[in-house]
Design an enzyme around this catalytic site. Structure first.
Site, mmCIF file in Angstrom:
data_model
loop_
_atom_site.group_PDB
_atom_site.id
_atom_site.type_symbol
_atom_site.label_atom_id
_atom_site.label_comp_id
_atom_site.label_asym_id
_atom_site.label_seq_id
_atom_site.Cartn_x
_atom_site.Cartn_y
_atom_site.Cartn_z
ATOM 1 C CG HIS A 187 38.607 35.434 42.952
ATOM 2 N ND1 HIS A 187 39.412 35.869 43.982
ATOM 3 C CD2 HIS A 187 37.348 35.877 43.255
ATOM 4 C CE1 HIS A 187 38.693 36.543 44.861
ATOM 5 N NE2 HIS A 187 37.432 36.566 44.441
ATOM 6 C CG ASP A 191 41.630 37.365 47.522
ATOM 7 O OD1 ASP A 191 41.044 36.485 46.863
ATOM 8 O OD2 ASP A 191 42.306 37.132 48.540
#
Length: 211
Positions: A187, A191
């Protein structure tokens, strides 16, 4: 292996990157069914094998976007100019595998030729071939089962940034042939938008082969 060193203070994702590296290390995993019928027809028509063609296809999409090309040089965050797939070849005789890297090229047929050459050079090897280049991402295949979801955990310090791509068995459903495709990505560098775009573009490249 050329790369750019990233300045976190000026990089537009710098604050997000710091948060997900320093405070909340998260790896996202998503599986989607893709229709590989056009790719199967294309490989048959052009006499190339499905597995290397699929490796090339995901490599093409991965190399189209910066978020999939990040790594480390010591403590420095870098972005590679390009990344090559590190993939597995299963050996039925001893139920073991060989894992090596074939250098990426945008030419499908040249890439498939390179794969066949690398397979011949490493046919008697097992496990992970030495001298892996650093600019790689991970690819594997589970052709024995059409799964719903697959998750692979990298047990390092939680700083492995390269994509991990996996696919399973494909099955025909009417005029379509669906195959599960999975990506794991940190992450800190991507995204949900970037993860979703990967699957949409893989399908778009496959569909373009029918034209």
């Amino acid at each position: 292996m050329n790369y750019t060193t990233i300045d976190l203070d000026t990089w537009k994702r710098g604050d997000l990157f710091r948060f997900y590296i320093d405070k909340m290390r998260i790896v996202m995993s998503l599986t989607c069914d893709i229709d590989v019928a056009p790719l199967l027809a294309y490989t048959k028509r052009n006499k190339v094998k499905f597995y290397p063609a699929m490796i090339w296809l995901v490599s093409k999409v991965v190399n189209s976007h910066d978020e999939f090309k990040y790594g480390w040089r010591g403590d420095d965050l870098i972005r590679w100019d390009y990344v090559s797939p590190s993939y597995t070849v299963f050996n039925r005789e001893d139920e073991n595998f060989t894992k090596f890297v074939t250098e990426y090229t945008d030419d499908l047929f040249e890439f498939c030729r390179r794969v066949e050459d690398d397979k011949r050079k490493n046919e008697h090897e097992r496990a992970i071939i030495k001298n892996h280049p650093q600019n790689f991402f991970d690819v594997s295949c589970l052709p024995w089962v059409k799964y719903k979801h697959f998750d692979l955990h990298v047990f390092d310090e939680g700083k492995f940034l390269a994509p991990v791509v996996t696919w399973g068995k494909y099955e025909a459903e009417g005029s379509k042939t669906f195959m599960p495709l999975t990506m794991n990505i940190h992450h800190a560098v991507a995204d949900g938008f970037h993860l979703s775009r990967f699957f949409n573009e893989v399908q778009a490249v496959i569909d373009s082969l029918a034209r």
